[in-house]
Design a protein around this motif. Sequence first.
Motif, PDB file in Angstrom:
ATOM      1  N   ALA A 271     -39.933  -7.639 -13.172  1.00 53.25           N
ATOM      2  CA  ALA A 271     -39.338  -6.762 -14.188  1.00 53.25           C
ATOM      3  C   ALA A 271     -39.883  -7.571 -15.456  1.00 53.25           C
ATOM      4  CB  ALA A 271     -37.792  -7.201 -14.095  1.00 53.25           C
ATOM      5  N   HIS A 272     -39.802  -6.839 -16.425  1.00 55.08           N
ATOM      6  CA  HIS A 272     -40.514  -7.190 -17.622  1.00 55.08           C
ATOM      7  C   HIS A 272     -39.346  -7.446 -18.690  1.00 55.08           C
ATOM      8  CE1 HIS A 272     -44.585  -6.533 -16.337  1.00 55.08           C
ATOM      9  NE2 HIS A 272     -43.945  -5.135 -16.097  1.00 55.08           N
ATOM     10  N   PHE A 273     -38.953  -8.488 -19.298  1.00 55.60           N
ATOM     11  CA  PHE A 273     -37.839  -8.725 -20.110  1.00 55.60           C
ATOM     12  C   PHE A 273     -38.439  -9.164 -21.510  1.00 55.60           C
ATOM     13  CE2 PHE A 273     -36.370  -9.598 -15.900  1.00 55.60           C
ATOM     14  CZ  PHE A 273     -34.543  -9.143 -16.331  1.00 55.60           C
ATOM     15  N   LEU A 274     -37.749  -8.599 -22.327  1.00 55.91           N
ATOM     16  CA  LEU A 274     -38.121  -9.148 -24.185  1.00 55.91           C
ATOM     17  C   LEU A 274     -36.917 -10.028 -24.275  1.00 55.91           C
ATOM     18  CD1 LEU A 274     -39.322  -8.850 -26.776  1.00 55.91           C
ATOM     19  CD2 LEU A 274     -38.011  -6.812 -27.357  1.00 55.91           C
ATOM     20  N   ILE A 275     -37.381 -11.231 -24.697  1.00 57.35           N
ATOM     21  CA  ILE A 275     -36.154 -12.195 -24.773  1.00 57.35           C
ATOM     22  C   ILE A 275     -36.628 -12.765 -26.089  1.00 57.35           C
ATOM     23  CG2 ILE A 275     -35.619 -12.712 -22.349  1.00 57.35           C
ATOM     24  CD1 ILE A 275     -37.480 -15.141 -22.724  1.00 57.35           C
ATOM     25  N   GLY A 276     -35.564 -13.210 -26.805  1.00 58.27           N
ATOM     26  CA  GLY A 276     -35.512 -13.868 -28.319  1.00 58.27           C
ATOM     27  C   GLY A 276     -34.287 -14.078 -28.683  1.00 58.27           C
ATOM     28  N   PRO A 277     -34.199 -14.088 -30.114  1.00 60.00           N
ATOM     29  CA  PRO A 277     -33.037 -14.506 -30.770  1.00 60.00           C
ATOM     30  C   PRO A 277     -31.972 -13.361 -30.729  1.00 60.00           C
ATOM     31  CG  PRO A 277     -34.898 -14.674 -32.313  1.00 60.00           C
ATOM     32  CD  PRO A 277     -35.671 -13.987 -30.841  1.00 60.00           C
ATOM     33  N   SER A 278     -32.393 -12.183 -30.382  1.00 59.75           N
ATOM     34  CA  SER A 278     -31.055 -11.146 -30.186  1.00 59.75           C
ATOM     35  C   SER A 278     -30.673 -10.987 -28.841  1.00 59.75           C
ATOM     36  CB  SER A 278     -31.430  -9.997 -30.931  1.00 59.75           C
ATOM     37  OG  SER A 278     -32.562  -9.389 -30.307  1.00 59.75           O
ATOM     38  N   SER A 279     -31.441 -11.569 -27.897  1.00 59.83           N
ATOM     39  CA  SER A 279     -30.907 -11.482 -26.410  1.00 59.83           C
ATOM     40  C   SER A 279     -29.650 -11.866 -26.071  1.00 59.83           C
ATOM     41  CB  SER A 279     -32.140 -12.371 -25.644  1.00 59.83           C
ATOM     42  OG  SER A 279     -33.557 -12.060 -25.582  1.00 59.83           O
ATOM     43  N   GLN A 280     -29.090 -11.122 -25.348  1.00 56.21           N
ATOM     44  CA  GLN A 280     -27.644 -11.521 -24.620  1.00 56.21           C
ATOM     45  C   GLN A 280     -27.712 -11.698 -23.187  1.00 56.21           C
ATOM     46  OE1 GLN A 280     -24.713  -8.774 -26.468  1.00 56.21           O
ATOM     47  NE2 GLN A 280     -25.341  -9.530 -28.602  1.00 56.21           N
ATOM     48  N   LEU A 281     -28.181 -12.628 -22.980  1.00 57.88           N
ATOM     49  CA  LEU A 281     -27.949 -12.890 -21.455  1.00 57.88           C
ATOM     50  C   LEU A 281     -27.007 -13.618 -20.600  1.00 57.88           C
ATOM     51  CD1 LEU A 281     -31.719 -14.309 -21.410  1.00 57.88           C
ATOM     52  CD2 LEU A 281     -31.099 -11.796 -20.558  1.00 57.88           C
ATOM     53  N   PHE A 282     -26.496 -13.367 -19.664  1.00 58.62           N
ATOM     54  CA  PHE A 282     -25.705 -14.267 -18.930  1.00 58.62           C
ATOM     55  C   PHE A 282     -25.993 -14.091 -17.247  1.00 58.62           C
ATOM     56  CE2 PHE A 282     -22.941 -10.629 -19.177  1.00 58.62           C
ATOM     57  CZ  PHE A 282     -21.876 -10.698 -18.091  1.00 58.62           C
ATOM     58  N   ASP A 283     -25.638 -15.283 -16.643  1.00 56.91           N
ATOM     59  CA  ASP A 283     -25.678 -14.937 -15.185  1.00 56.91           C
ATOM     60  C   ASP A 283     -24.518 -15.308 -14.353  1.00 56.91           C
ATOM     61  OD1 ASP A 283     -26.405 -17.930 -13.581  1.00 56.91           O
ATOM     62  OD2 ASP A 283     -26.672 -17.718 -15.704  1.00 56.91           O
ATOM     63  N   THR A 284     -24.397 -14.884 -13.239  1.00 55.02           N
ATOM     64  CA  THR A 284     -23.349 -15.046 -12.409  1.00 55.02           C
ATOM     65  C   THR A 284     -23.937 -15.290 -10.941  1.00 55.02           C
ATOM     66  OG1 THR A 284     -22.943 -12.777 -11.972  1.00 55.02           O
ATOM     67  CG2 THR A 284     -21.525 -13.830 -13.815  1.00 55.02           C
ATOM     68  N   PRO A 285     -23.179 -16.073 -10.064  1.00 55.24           N
ATOM     69  CA  PRO A 285     -23.743 -16.373  -8.847  1.00 55.24           C
ATOM     70  C   PRO A 285     -23.354 -15.034  -7.850  1.00 55.24           C
ATOM     71  CG  PRO A 285     -21.653 -17.496  -8.948  1.00 55.24           C
ATOM     72  CD  PRO A 285     -22.063 -16.856 -10.504  1.00 55.24           C
ATOM     73  N   VAL A 286     -24.627 -15.069  -7.051  1.00 57.31           N
ATOM     74  CA  VAL A 286     -24.284 -14.136  -5.715  1.00 57.31           C
ATOM     75  C   VAL A 286     -24.138 -14.610  -4.550  1.00 57.31           C
ATOM     76  CG1 VAL A 286     -25.985 -12.281  -4.568  1.00 57.31           C
ATOM     77  CG2 VAL A 286     -26.113 -12.648  -7.151  1.00 57.31           C
ATOM     78  N   GLU A 287     -23.156 -14.409  -3.809  1.00 51.78           N
ATOM     79  CA  GLU A 287     -22.632 -14.998  -2.569  1.00 51.78           C
ATOM     80  C   GLU A 287     -23.697 -14.424  -1.389  1.00 51.78           C
ATOM     81  OE1 GLU A 287     -20.844 -17.744  -2.536  1.00 51.78           O
ATOM     82  OE2 GLU A 287     -20.643 -17.670  -4.739  1.00 51.78           O
ATOM     83  N   ASN A 288     -23.975 -15.482  -0.594  1.00 55.90           N
ATOM     84  CA  ASN A 288     -24.735 -14.818   0.643  1.00 55.90           C
ATOM     85  C   ASN A 288     -25.845 -13.741   0.699  1.00 55.90           C
ATOM     86  OD1 ASN A 288     -22.530 -16.261   2.221  1.00 55.90           O
ATOM     87  ND2 ASN A 288     -21.153 -14.563   1.960  1.00 55.90           N
ATOM     88  N   SER A 289     -26.789 -14.187  -0.112  1.00 57.11           N
ATOM     89  CA  SER A 289     -27.770 -13.544  -0.378  1.00 57.11           C
ATOM     90  C   SER A 289     -28.909 -13.754   0.526  1.00 57.11           C
ATOM     91  CB  SER A 289     -28.293 -13.426  -1.880  1.00 57.11           C
ATOM     92  OG  SER A 289     -29.444 -12.765  -2.143  1.00 57.11           O
ATOM     93  N   SER A 290     -29.574 -13.072   1.056  1.00 56.38           N
ATOM     94  CA  SER A 290     -30.805 -13.340   1.909  1.00 56.38           C
ATOM     95  C   SER A 290     -32.096 -13.443   1.204  1.00 56.38           C
ATOM     96  CB  SER A 290     -30.826 -12.138   3.112  1.00 56.38           C
ATOM     97  OG  SER A 290     -31.066 -10.811   2.547  1.00 56.38           O
ATOM     98  N   VAL A 291     -32.192 -12.860   0.128  1.00 59.51           N
ATOM     99  CA  VAL A 291     -33.552 -12.929  -0.541  1.00 59.51           C
ATOM    100  C   VAL A 291     -33.509 -13.792  -1.827  1.00 59.51           C
ATOM    101  CG1 VAL A 291     -35.096 -11.571  -1.773  1.00 59.51           C
ATOM    102  CG2 VAL A 291     -33.984 -10.545   0.132  1.00 59.51           C
ATOM    103  N   ASP A 292     -34.401 -14.579  -1.872  1.00 57.20           N
ATOM    104  CA  ASP A 292     -34.419 -15.340  -3.213  1.00 57.20           C
ATOM    105  C   ASP A 292     -35.662 -15.328  -3.856  1.00 57.20           C
ATOM    106  OD1 ASP A 292     -34.054 -17.170  -5.263  1.00 57.20           O
ATOM    107  OD2 ASP A 292     -33.699 -18.866  -3.979  1.00 57.20           O
ATOM    108  N   PRO A 293     -36.006 -14.401  -4.801  1.00 55.06           N
ATOM    109  CA  PRO A 293     -37.362 -13.982  -5.388  1.00 55.06           C
ATOM    110  C   PRO A 293     -37.645 -15.169  -6.421  1.00 55.06           C
ATOM    111  CG  PRO A 293     -35.650 -12.696  -6.439  1.00 55.06           C
ATOM    112  CD  PRO A 293     -34.773 -13.745  -5.300  1.00 55.06           C
ATOM    113  N   THR A 294     -38.049 -16.429  -5.786  1.00 58.16           N
ATOM    114  CA  THR A 294     -38.643 -17.524  -6.733  1.00 58.16           C
ATOM    115  C   THR A 294     -40.035 -17.436  -6.579  1.00 58.16           C
ATOM    116  OG1 THR A 294     -36.456 -18.843  -6.618  1.00 58.16           O
ATOM    117  CG2 THR A 294     -38.268 -19.954  -7.041  1.00 58.16           C
TER     118      THR A 294
END
Length: 116
Positions: free
Chosen positions: A51-74
Amino acid sequence: MRRLHYGGGHVLIGDAICKALLRYARALAEVGQADIVTIPIASEGGGIEHAHFLIGPSSQLFDTPVENSSVDPTDLEVVAHLERETRKLHPPTPAWEEELTDFPDLDYDFDAHPPQ
């Protein structure tokens, strides 16, 4: 795995990439710049997409945990790239251990000797 909320939706993203992306977004915001980054995400079918993300001064990002995930796209190359870009915006400051090596460390108990 983390659920990264962005622009009214969300994607599933690996922990290390999420942390690096948030740090880079913060650094860009602090200097008033923006960038487009490409990161791997978990697809709805269980695979890995990009995925392509435009990030910068007006980015509104937050994250939450995902329980029991089988895939970790690292992707460690993506993490390294994001960290390099962050360091370009905010170079690390030298630590005392790397400077003044000819001075011995102070072992002073400030609690035992309060200022007068």
